[in-house]
Motif scaffolding. Structure first.
Motif, short mmCIF file in Angstrom:
data_model
loop_
_atom_site.label_atom_id
_atom_site.label_comp_id
_atom_site.label_asym_id
_atom_site.label_seq_id
_atom_site.Cartn_x
_atom_site.Cartn_y
_atom_site.Cartn_z
N VAL A 185 0.86 -1.18 0.00
CA VAL A 185 0.00 0.00 0.00
C VAL A 185 0.90 1.23 0.00
O VAL A 185 1.53 1.54 1.00
N THR A 186 0.95 1.92 -1.12
CA THR A 186 1.84 3.08 -1.22
C THR A 186 1.17 4.33 -0.65
O THR A 186 -0.07 4.42 -0.64
N PRO A 187 1.97 5.29 -0.21
CA PRO A 187 1.40 6.55 0.26
C PRO A 187 0.55 7.22 -0.82
O PRO A 187 -0.48 7.82 -0.52
N GLU A 188 0.96 7.08 -2.07
CA GLU A 188 0.23 7.70 -3.17
C GLU A 188 -1.16 7.09 -3.33
O GLU A 188 -2.13 7.80 -3.63
N MET A 189 -1.28 5.78 -3.11
CA MET A 189 -2.59 5.10 -3.18
C MET A 189 -3.52 5.65 -2.11
O MET A 189 -4.68 5.95 -2.37
N MET A 190 -3.00 5.78 -0.90
CA MET A 190 -3.82 6.29 0.20
C MET A 190 -4.17 7.76 -0.03
O MET A 190 -5.30 8.18 0.21
N LEU A 191 -3.20 8.53 -0.52
CA LEU A 191 -3.42 9.95 -0.77
C LEU A 191 -4.52 10.15 -1.81
O LEU A 191 -5.37 11.03 -1.66
N GLU A 192 -4.53 9.32 -2.84
CA GLU A 192 -5.56 9.42 -3.88
C GLU A 192 -6.96 9.22 -3.28
O GLU A 192 -7.89 9.98 -3.56
N LYS A 193 -7.11 8.22 -2.42
CA LYS A 193 -8.40 7.95 -1.77
C LYS A 193 -8.82 9.12 -0.88
O LYS A 193 -9.97 9.55 -0.90
N LEU A 194 -7.87 9.63 -0.10
CA LEU A 194 -8.19 10.73 0.81
C LEU A 194 -8.50 12.02 0.05
O LEU A 194 -9.36 12.79 0.46
N LYS A 195 -7.83 12.24 -1.08
CA LYS A 195 -8.08 13.46 -1.85
C LYS A 195 -9.49 13.46 -2.45
O LYS A 195 -10.11 14.52 -2.55
N LYS A 196 -9.99 12.29 -2.84
CA LYS A 196 -11.36 12.22 -3.33
C LYS A 196 -12.33 12.69 -2.27
O LYS A 196 -13.24 13.47 -2.53
N TRP A 197 -12.13 12.22 -1.04
CA TRP A 197 -12.98 12.65 0.08
C TRP A 197 -12.77 14.13 0.35
O TRP A 197 -13.72 14.89 0.53
N GLY A 198 -11.51 14.57 0.37
CA GLY A 198 -11.19 15.95 0.69
C GLY A 198 -11.76 16.92 -0.33
O GLY A 198 -12.30 17.97 0.03
N ASN A 199 -11.68 16.57 -1.60
CA ASN A 199 -12.21 17.45 -2.65
C ASN A 199 -13.72 17.57 -2.54
O ASN A 199 -14.27 18.64 -2.75
N ALA A 200 -14.38 16.48 -2.21
CA ALA A 200 -15.85 16.50 -2.09
C ALA A 200 -16.29 17.36 -0.90
O ALA A 200 -17.34 18.00 -0.95
N GLY A 201 -15.48 17.37 0.16
CA GLY A 201 -15.87 18.09 1.38
C GLY A 201 -15.13 19.40 1.60
O GLY A 201 -15.30 20.04 2.63
N GLY A 202 -14.28 19.78 0.65
CA GLY A 202 -13.53 21.02 0.80
C GLY A 202 -12.47 20.96 1.88
O GLY A 202 -12.16 21.96 2.52
N LYS A 203 -11.89 19.78 2.08
CA LYS A 203 -10.85 19.59 3.11
C LYS A 203 -9.48 19.43 2.44
O LYS A 203 -9.38 18.81 1.39
N PHE A 204 -8.43 19.98 3.06
CA PHE A 204 -7.09 19.77 2.50
C PHE A 204 -6.56 18.41 2.92
O PHE A 204 -6.89 17.91 4.00
N VAL A 205 -5.79 17.81 2.03
CA VAL A 205 -5.16 16.51 2.29
C VAL A 205 -3.78 16.55 1.65
O VAL A 205 -3.65 16.88 0.47
N GLU A 206 -2.74 16.20 2.44
CA GLU A 206 -1.39 16.16 1.89
C GLU A 206 -0.52 15.18 2.68
O GLU A 206 -0.81 14.90 3.84
N LEU A 207 0.51 14.69 2.02
CA LEU A 207 1.50 13.87 2.74
C LEU A 207 2.28 14.79 3.65
O LEU A 207 2.62 15.91 3.27
N ALA A 208 2.54 14.34 4.87
CA ALA A 208 3.28 15.17 5.84
C ALA A 208 4.77 15.04 5.61
O ALA A 208 5.24 14.08 5.08
#
Length: 72
Positions: free
Chosen positions: A49-72
Motif C-alpha cells: 500500500v503506497t502513500p500515493e494510493m492512500m493519498l488518492e483515496k483521501l483526496k477524493k474525500w477531501g475534494n468533495a468536502g472542501g478539506k485539505f489533504v497532503e502527505l506530511a
C-alpha cells in the motif's frame, strides 16, 4: 510495515470516522490513528500500500468536502 503520515483538514470526529472508513477498506492497511486537533493521520500498512494510493483515496474525500489533504 510502513507508517505514513498525512495532514488532513479534519474538523470533527465525523471527519476522522470518514478517514478511518476510507482507509480501512484498503487491503494491507493495519492501523489508522487520527488526531482531529492536530489535523494528522498516521497509517500503518504493508509495503504493498503506497502513500500515493492512500493519498488518492483521501483526496477524493477531501475534494468533495472542501478539506485539505497532503502527505506530511
Amino acid at each position: 510495515m510502513v507508517a505514513t503520515r498525512f495532514n488532513v483538514g479534519m474538523t470533527c470526529e465525523g471527519c476522522a470516522g470518514a478517514v478511518k472508513r476510507i482507509l480501512g477498506k484498503m487491503d494491507g492497511v493495519h492501523s489508522i490513528d487520527t488526531n482531529v486537533e492536530g489535523k494528522t493521520v498516521v497509517v500503518e500498512a504493508d509495503e504493498s500500500v503506497t502513500p500515493e494510493m492512500m493519498l488518492e483515496k483521501l483526496k477524493k474525500w477531501g475534494n468533495a468536502g472542501g478539506k485539505f489533504v497532503e502527505l506530511a
